[in-house]
Design an enzyme around this catalytic site. Sequence first.
Site, PDB file in Angstrom:
ATOM      1  N   GLU A  56     -36.032  18.504  11.182  1.00  0.00           N
ATOM      2  CA  GLU A  56     -36.460  19.330   9.972  1.00  0.00           C
ATOM      3  C   GLU A  56     -36.956  20.630  10.258  1.00  0.00           C
ATOM      4  O   GLU A  56     -36.613  21.920   9.823  1.00  0.00           O
ATOM      5  CB  GLU A  56     -37.140  18.542   8.972  1.00  0.00           C
ATOM      6  CG  GLU A  56     -36.588  17.283   8.487  1.00  0.00           C
ATOM      7  CD  GLU A  56     -36.714  16.106   9.109  1.00  0.00           C
ATOM      8  OE1 GLU A  56     -36.796  16.087  10.185  1.00  0.00           O
ATOM      9  OE2 GLU A  56     -37.157  15.050   8.461  1.00  0.00           O
ATOM     10  N   CYS A  97     -41.065  13.195   7.648  1.00  0.00           N
ATOM     11  CA  CYS A  97     -42.475  12.740   7.922  1.00  0.00           C
ATOM     12  C   CYS A  97     -43.196  13.598   7.160  1.00  0.00           C
ATOM     13  O   CYS A  97     -42.887  14.636   6.431  1.00  0.00           O
ATOM     14  CB  CYS A  97     -42.559  12.800   9.271  1.00  0.00           C
ATOM     15  SG  CYS A  97     -42.876  14.423   9.961  1.00  0.00           S
TER      16      CYS A  97
END
Length: 148
Positions: A56, A97
């Site tokens: 990401e 995360c």
Amino acid sequence: MDEATLLVARARAAARHAHAPYSRFAVGAAVLLADGTIVTGANVENASYGLSLCAETVAIATVAAQGRLAEVVAVGVIGGAMDAAGHATGSDPVRPCGRCRQVINEAAQMGGRDVAVHCAGAQGEAVASYRLSQLLPDAFGPADLGIA
């Protein structure tokens, strides 16, 4: 093809390029921009573990390098343990995360959007879709600094 399905498919394709020799856990991400452009990323691990980059973060950094951070509309994320051939496996949805949620939030606040986040496993049909505000409530970001 709907947004979630498209982003998951592109994230799965990106995960094939993951450099994950240490965790053996491949992650791919796909970022949808306002004009329909999709930018992808894969995790890149480093022998000095703290220098590793999540998929990401790679994708959002690429968007930022193109000067398009405020255009992020949605993100797709997939992940799974790698088999002996280096292919990601597993069907349980993988979520960003905490660090990646914060990185996505930077783009979301810059664009004034509550970005959609579509999560899936490396295989299978299950997709869990969220708004970023669900994954990172009361987030700190540019607005707290008077920037966005």
